[in-house]
Structure formats: structure tokens, C-alpha cells
Design an enzyme around this catalytic site. Structure first.
Site, PDB file in Angstrom:
ATOM      1  CB  SER A  57      -1.068   0.273   1.301  1.00  0.00           C
ATOM      2  OG  SER A  57      -1.663  -1.215   1.313  1.00  0.00           O
TER       3      SER A  57
HETATM    4  N1  SAM Z   1      -1.474  -3.693   3.788  1.00  0.00           N
HETATM    5  C1  SAM Z   1      -0.854  -4.408   2.724  1.00  0.00           C
HETATM    6  C2  SAM Z   1       1.296  -4.299   1.945  1.00  0.00           C
HETATM    7  O1  SAM Z   1       0.591  -3.202   2.502  1.00  0.00           O
HETATM    8  O2  SAM Z   1       1.841  -4.882   2.220  1.00  0.00           O
HETATM    9  C3  SAM Z   1      -1.249  -4.860   1.901  1.00  0.00           C
HETATM   10  C4  SAM Z   1      -1.205  -5.097   0.506  1.00  0.00           C
HETATM   11  S1  SAM Z   1      -3.173  -5.173  -1.020  1.00  0.00           S
HETATM   12  C5  SAM Z   1      -3.673  -3.459  -1.033  1.00  0.00           C
HETATM   13  C6  SAM Z   1      -4.504  -5.963  -0.881  1.00  0.00           C
HETATM   14  C7  SAM Z   1      -4.382  -7.039  -0.071  1.00  0.00           C
HETATM   15  O3  SAM Z   1      -5.750  -7.547   0.138  1.00  0.00           O
HETATM   16  C8  SAM Z   1      -3.804  -8.291  -1.610  1.00  0.00           C
HETATM   17  O4  SAM Z   1      -2.649  -8.982  -0.981  1.00  0.00           O
HETATM   18  C9  SAM Z   1      -5.348  -9.161  -1.802  1.00  0.00           C
HETATM   19  O5  SAM Z   1      -4.805 -10.510  -2.291  1.00  0.00           O
HETATM   20  C10 SAM Z   1      -5.628  -8.841  -0.536  1.00  0.00           C
HETATM   21  N2  SAM Z   1      -7.467  -9.705  -0.364  1.00  0.00           N
HETATM   22  C11 SAM Z   1      -8.471  -8.662  -1.086  1.00  0.00           C
HETATM   23  N3  SAM Z   1      -9.098  -9.891  -0.931  1.00  0.00           N
HETATM   24  C12 SAM Z   1      -8.712 -10.501   0.044  1.00  0.00           C
HETATM   25  C13 SAM Z   1      -9.461 -11.464   1.168  1.00  0.00           C
HETATM   26  N4  SAM Z   1     -10.758 -11.364   0.224  1.00  0.00           N
HETATM   27  N5  SAM Z   1      -9.254 -12.164   1.995  1.00  0.00           N
HETATM   28  C14 SAM Z   1      -8.040 -11.766   2.112  1.00  0.00           C
HETATM   29  N6  SAM Z   1      -7.068 -11.522   1.652  1.00  0.00           N
HETATM   30  C15 SAM Z   1      -7.183 -11.147   0.423  1.00  0.00           C
END
Ligand code: SAM
Length: 212
Positions: A57
Site C-alpha cells: 500500500s
Molecule cells: N497492507 C498490505 C501491504 O502494504 O502489503 C496491502 C496489500 S494489498 C493493497 C491488499 C491485499 O488484500 C492483497 O494482497 C489481496 O490479495 C488481499 N485480499 C483481497 N481480498 C481479500 C480477501 N477476501 N481475503 C484476504 N485477502 C484479500
């Protein structure tokens, strides 16, 4: 940008305010959570690809959401969307305060390879935090019943609606911070079926993909 310059930008922009959250940003280095090829861009204030169509993010967004969440020592926090594990470690720093006081982070990621990426980033760079963090592979929209209720819940991907299951798994008196569309919502659980909601516009997220 250098690490100090990023921190200065976040503080001067009013995104980082709380001393403990500023300390967490200093201690948990974003450079340890980006891909090898992006190490030189680790302190830029934008999201970076971590593969599988996902991103680490934007620092501004993480700062804003953590300030809203107000994680405190000893709390049990559910994080959905582990991604790189960066915010997971920031949360572990904040609930533990550097000692085992019972504070715990349960973090769910739906992409197995990213769960492994986060696990590697955490175990190699912050091995002491492993005892405060449980990484779970699965659909975060279903929460984590086994450890509910949680003091705080934070979601890192944008939902179309707030999953009812997550509302149920929040403690009365607890807070959830969740992006919905292009807004970030903060929900305070007042009673079993009453929430006080605040909305903040103008953010952009990867999609929350889940059953609920
Ligand atoms: N805070 C994290 C970082 O800075 O690395 C953000 C990662 S990214 C913006 C959002 C993550 O949410 C992704 O890795 C995606 O695979 C995960 N995601 C989306 N929908 C999800 C769900 N239903 N359950 C678990 N993870 C999910």
C-alpha cells in the site's frame, strides 16, 4: 526519496500524528517488504507491485488508516489483506510495544504466494514479531471466527459493502477501518447491532474479493 524525507512528508501532511505510530514507521522499514527490484523506490509515497496483481500500500494510506484505527498495546487485531506483511508488522509493533503483553495480530491473505512472501519478510527481518503474528491463508470476508471477537479490524482492499461477518466479529467498543469504493470508513461498534460510522473520501485500493 529517503526514509527520513518520507516520514517528514507524512508528518507535515498531517497523515502521521501519533508518537507511537511515527515510531512504528521508523522501526518497521518498508524497504524490507518490497520486491528486490524496487528497493530504491521503497520510500516513495505510492503503492508498488508485489506481484499477483497486488501492491504494497501507499505509505500515506497506511498512515491514515492506522491513525484512524488507533491500535493500542495488548489489543487483538484482525487484518485482512496481508500482502507484503508491512502493515502486519506495524500493527505488531503497536500492540506489543516490544514485549509479550498478550497483544496479537491475526492476518488473512487470499493469495497463498503472498502469504509466503509476507512470512519470509517477517521471519527474516522481524523474527521477534513472529510470536505476535498469525498469518492465515483464506477469504478474509469470512473473518476468523476461532479468535473472535477482535478489539480492532483493518481491511486493506476495497469492498463493495461491509461484510456482516466482520461486523459480528468486532467487540462492542471496538473499531473497524475498511475501504468501501473510494472511501475509507471507520466504524465504532456501540452495541451488538449499532455502529457509529465516519467516512473519508478520495482513496484508491485494490479490490476486496470475497464471499461475504
Ligand atoms: N497492507 C498490505 C501491504 O502494504 O502489503 C496491502 C496489500 S494489498 C493493497 C491488499 C491485499 O488484500 C492483497 O494482497 C489481496 O490479495 C488481499 N485480499 C483481497 N481480498 C481479500 C480477501 N477476501 N481475503 C484476504 N485477502 C484479500
Amino acid at each position: 526519496m529517503k526514509k527520513e524525507e518520507l516520514l517528514e512528508e507524512l508528518v507535515n501532511g498531517g497523515y502521521l500524528k501519533t508518537e507511537s505510530i511515527i515510531e512504528a514507521f521508523k522501526f518497521v522499514d518498508r524497504k524490507n517488504f518490497v520486491l528486490e527490484k524496487d528497493k530504491d523506490s521503497a520510500y516513495e509515497n505510492y503503492p508498488l507491485s508485489i506481484g499477483y496483481g497486488q501492491t504494497i500500500s501507499q505509505p500515506l494510506t497506511v498512515a491514515f488508516m492506522l491513525e484512524l484505527l488507533e491500535p493500542r498495546k495488548k489489543e487483538k487485531v484482525l487484518e485482512i489483506g496481508t500482502g507484503s506483511g508491512w502493515q502486519t508488522c506495524l500493527l505488531a509493533y503497536l500492540v506489543s510495544g516490544g514485549e509479550d503483553n498478550g497483544g496479537r495480530i491475526f492476518s488473512i491473505e487470499r493469495i497463498p504466494e503472498l502469504k509466503e512472501f509476507a512470512n519470509k519478510n517477517i521471519s527474516q527481518n522481524y523474527p521477534d514479531f513472529q510470536r505476535y503474528i498469525t498469518l492465515i491463508e483464506g477469504d478474509g470476508s469470512l473473518g476468523f471466527d476461532k479468535e473472535a471477537p477482535f478489539d480492532k479490524i483493518i481491511v486493506s482492499a476495497a469492498a463493495v459493502k461491509i461484510p456482516e461477518t466482520l461486523k459480528k466479529q468486532l467487540k462492542v467498543g471496538g473499531r473497524m477501518v475498511i475501504p468501501v469504493g473510494e472511501s475509507i470508513l471507520s466504524l465504532d461498534k456501540i452495541s451488538e447491532d449499532e455502529f457509529k460510522t465516519k467516512e473519508f473520501f478520495g482513496f484508491s485500493f485494490v479490490k476486496f474479493i470475497g464471499a461475504d
